[in-house]
Design an enzyme around this catalytic site. Structure first.
Site, PDB file in Angstrom:
ATOM      1  N   CYS A   1      17.367  52.244  40.281  1.00 57.79           N
ATOM      2  CA  CYS A   1      17.590  53.622  40.725  1.00 57.79           C
ATOM      3  C   CYS A   1      16.400  54.221  41.469  1.00 57.79           C
ATOM      4  O   CYS A   1      16.531  55.292  42.070  1.00 57.79           O
ATOM      5  CB  CYS A   1      17.931  54.505  39.528  1.00 57.79           C
ATOM      6  SG  CYS A   1      19.450  54.019  38.668  1.00 57.79           S
TER       7      CYS A   1
ATOM      8  N   HIS B   1       4.602  51.120  38.183  1.00 59.86           N
ATOM      9  CA  HIS B   1       5.402  49.974  37.730  1.00 59.86           C
ATOM     10  C   HIS B   1       4.836  49.438  36.419  1.00 59.86           C
ATOM     11  O   HIS B   1       3.693  49.007  36.369  1.00 59.86           O
ATOM     12  CB  HIS B   1       5.385  48.874  38.795  1.00 59.86           C
ATOM     13  CG  HIS B   1       6.532  47.914  38.695  1.00 59.86           C
ATOM     14  ND1 HIS B   1       6.871  47.281  37.520  1.00 59.86           N
ATOM     15  CD2 HIS B   1       7.425  47.485  39.620  1.00 59.86           C
ATOM     16  CE1 HIS B   1       7.909  46.497  37.730  1.00 59.86           C
ATOM     17  NE2 HIS B   1       8.275  46.607  38.994  1.00 59.86           N
TER      18      HIS B   1
ATOM     19  N   HIS C   1      10.277  73.273  44.718  1.00 58.37           N
ATOM     20  CA  HIS C   1      11.595  72.759  44.320  1.00 58.37           C
ATOM     21  C   HIS C   1      11.423  71.385  43.677  1.00 58.37           C
ATOM     22  O   HIS C   1      10.573  70.594  44.107  1.00 58.37           O
ATOM     23  CB  HIS C   1      12.526  72.656  45.525  1.00 58.37           C
ATOM     24  CG  HIS C   1      12.603  73.910  46.342  1.00 58.37           C
ATOM     25  ND1 HIS C   1      13.365  74.989  45.965  1.00 58.37           N
ATOM     26  CD2 HIS C   1      11.983  74.261  47.508  1.00 58.37           C
ATOM     27  CE1 HIS C   1      13.228  75.950  46.865  1.00 58.37           C
ATOM     28  NE2 HIS C   1      12.400  75.535  47.815  1.00 58.37           N
TER      29      HIS C   1
ATOM     30  N   HIS D   1      16.028  62.783  39.617  1.00 63.50           N
ATOM     31  CA  HIS D   1      17.039  61.731  39.535  1.00 63.50           C
ATOM     32  C   HIS D   1      18.091  62.077  38.486  1.00 63.50           C
ATOM     33  O   HIS D   1      17.765  62.440  37.354  1.00 63.50           O
ATOM     34  CB  HIS D   1      16.362  60.405  39.187  1.00 63.50           C
ATOM     35  CG  HIS D   1      17.316  59.309  38.826  1.00 63.50           C
ATOM     36  ND1 HIS D   1      18.352  58.922  39.643  1.00 63.50           N
ATOM     37  CD2 HIS D   1      17.392  58.509  37.728  1.00 63.50           C
ATOM     38  CE1 HIS D   1      19.027  57.945  39.067  1.00 63.50           C
ATOM     39  NE2 HIS D   1      18.458  57.673  37.904  1.00 63.50           N
TER      40      HIS D   1
ATOM     41  N   HIS E   1      27.062  66.601  37.712  1.00 60.81           N
ATOM     42  CA  HIS E   1      28.422  67.039  37.407  1.00 60.81           C
ATOM     43  C   HIS E   1      29.397  66.669  38.522  1.00 60.81           C
ATOM     44  O   HIS E   1      30.505  66.206  38.260  1.00 60.81           O
ATOM     45  CB  HIS E   1      28.433  68.555  37.180  1.00 60.81           C
ATOM     46  CG  HIS E   1      29.759  69.098  36.758  1.00 60.81           C
ATOM     47  ND1 HIS E   1      30.703  69.561  37.663  1.00 60.81           N
ATOM     48  CD2 HIS E   1      30.321  69.253  35.534  1.00 60.81           C
ATOM     49  CE1 HIS E   1      31.767  69.976  37.017  1.00 60.81           C
ATOM     50  NE2 HIS E   1      31.565  69.802  35.718  1.00 60.81           N
TER      51      HIS E   1
ATOM     52  N   ASN F   1      25.910  59.710  38.294  1.00 63.31           N
ATOM     53  CA  ASN F   1      24.684  58.962  38.583  1.00 63.31           C
ATOM     54  C   ASN F   1      25.000  57.961  39.699  1.00 63.31           C
ATOM     55  O   ASN F   1      25.637  56.940  39.462  1.00 63.31           O
ATOM     56  CB  ASN F   1      24.195  58.240  37.326  1.00 63.31           C
ATOM     57  CG  ASN F   1      22.909  57.450  37.559  1.00 63.31           C
ATOM     58  OD1 ASN F   1      22.422  57.348  38.682  1.00 63.31           O
ATOM     59  ND2 ASN F   1      22.352  56.893  36.492  1.00 63.31           N
TER      60      ASN F   1
END
Length: 463
Positions: free
Chosen positions: A168, A247, A337, A341, A370, A374
């Site tokens: 992702c 990572h 802002h 994710h 919503h 995902n």
């Protein structure tokens, strides 16, 4: 005398010239978003409550306990009834996918979003210098990037990067690749294409750590056009200020918490382990530690250091280490802002708690989860599009993107808004007036709540 004058002039102006050259070179290396296009699948791919229940019932390997688990997961997921699924789900073939199913799912996205993006930007496919494609769970030969090049008849000397398995967080990894290329080449267009192939990756078993992915992931995609051409600065939307990648693959606990594997019955699926929240927190903290000095004002960093010193001093001799999970840093002093994710309601809540964000700050991520679910690596761009559709983004505003991915990775970056944005994005234009809704509750509990009162003998799982 003339020779001495010339020598003095060289000594004075040469350093000035070198400084100007260095500054000018840095300006050529800047990374801008010229435009982006979020993919909106057709309405016949919408996944409502009733059809979701039908898909679950088709899995004959599930028993009452699995049904209860799924009901609880879906009810608390924050996902609504307007999300999209691949076409294979609607033909009832999710347990027997073909390679062609995955390819057709991706090509439907490629041929829609890339075409719209290039047409709106006035850039022809032959002008694209760099192509970066990231689809984690589908590997094809020729590559998916090659399919895009073939369809749009791009140049022979185009620089191509085809990423798989990055999870992702791959969207920002792709941006980072383009950013690094911009440091070497001038006047470049880079096309970043990000999505996920769900067609061949439906899990048909009953391992709870693997059926959870079926509840969360939905279809989506985004094409982003980047450039370092200064002449186009007035047309661009965002300027990249910094990007940090973390990572933790060297840590076994982090590496194992999120991976694709087979269950005990040999069924392939995507495992989400119990150590995932802990791994995500570690990666998040390390990432914040590195990006904070790059994006926050000095006064806020000094305030935090003094506050941290005072807290440690007052704790000397006491057993407690202090309570609360907030970082103590006010990120709103350097960020306007927050683009988070949409990994799930718990992910959004956790980041909101740690960064002390308001519901206004979290609204774009919650509404995106919503409406679209995902969508893996492309979820950030739907969140950004929501902000644009709501006309929140004004010139000079700073947008912090935060994303997580298998490995385990946490990547973040800061964008500066180059001009006032109010055009909106195709993905949100027809429904932005309905958001935020009065309630984010989905009807799953109302329709399937009776499962909680059933007897285990009602559901017999074949062996």
């Amino acid at each position: 005398m003339d020779v001495l004058t010339l020598l003095y002039a060289i000594l004075i102006f040469f350093p000035v010239f070198m400084l100007w050259r260095w500054v000018d070179g840095k300006r050529e290396q800047e990374c801008y978003i010229l435009d982006y296009e979020c993919y909106k699948p057709t309405d016949d791919r919408k996944l409502d409550t009733e059809f979701s229940g039908e898909v679950i019932r088709r899995n004959t390997n599930l028993g009452l306990n699995e049904y209860k688990f799924l009901l609880k997961a879906i009810v608390s997921s924050g996902i609504g009834e307007q999300t999209y699924a691949p076409r294979i789900m609607f033909s009832g073939r999710e347990e027997n996918p073909t390679h062609e199913d995955g390819l057709s799912e991706m090509e439907e996205f490629f041929q829609d979003s890339i075409a719209k993006l290039l047409a709106r930007s006035g850039v022809s496919p032959q002008e694209i210098d760099v192509l970066v494609v990231n689809i984690s769970l589908l590997s094809a030969v020729p590559s998916l990037a090659s399919r895009i090049i073939n369809h749009y008849k791009m140049r022979e000397d185009i620089k191509v990067f085809n990423l798989t398995g990055m999870g992702c967080s791959a969207g920002l990894i792709s941006v980072n690749i383009a950013q690094n290329i911009f440091k070497t080449y001038k006047n470049v267009y880079a096309l970043v294409v990000t999505s996920e192939s769900l067609s061949p990756n439906w899990y048909a078993g009953n391992d709870r750590s693997m059926i959870l992915a079926n509840c969360l992931f939905r279809s989506g995609g985004c094409a982003v056009l980047l450039t370092n051409q200064r002449a186009l600065k007035h047309r661009c939307m965002f300027k990249l200020k910094c990007l940090v990648r973390t990572h933790h693959g060297a840590r076994e606990e982090s590496y194992d918490c999120c991976l694709q594997k087979e269950d005990d019955q040999g069924r392939l699926g995507f495992h989400l382990g119990k150590t995932l929240p802990k791994a995500a927190t570690r990666a998040f903290v390390d990432n914040l530690r590195e990006i904070s000095p790059k994006i926050l004002p000095v006064r806020e960093l000094l305030r935090f250091m003094v506050l941290k010193f005072i807290r440690r001093w007052t704790q000397i001799g006491s057993k407690g280490e202090g309570s609360g999970s907030k970082t103590g840093i006010n990120f709103k002093t350097g960020v306007d802002h927050f683009c988070i994710h949409t990994g799930g309601k718990a992910v959004i809540d956790g980041i909101g708690l740690n960064l002390d964000l308001s519901e206004y700050d979290l609204e774009p991520a919650r509404m995106t989860l919503h409406r679209f679910g995902n969508t893996s690596a492309c979820s950030l761009w739907y969140v950004l599009a929501y902000m644009e559709a709501k006309r929140r983004l004004k010139k000079g505003d700073r947008v912090l993107m935060i994303t997580f991915g298998s490995g385990f990775k946490c990547n973040s970056c800061l964008w500066e808004v180059v001009r006032d944005l109010s055009d909106g994005n195709d993905a949100w234009n027809d429904c932005i007036g309905d958001y935020p809704p009065k309630s984010l509750a989905n009807p799953f509990l109302e329709k399937y709540g009776w499962i909680n009162n059933e007897d285990p003998s009602t559901f017999v799982v074949p062996r």
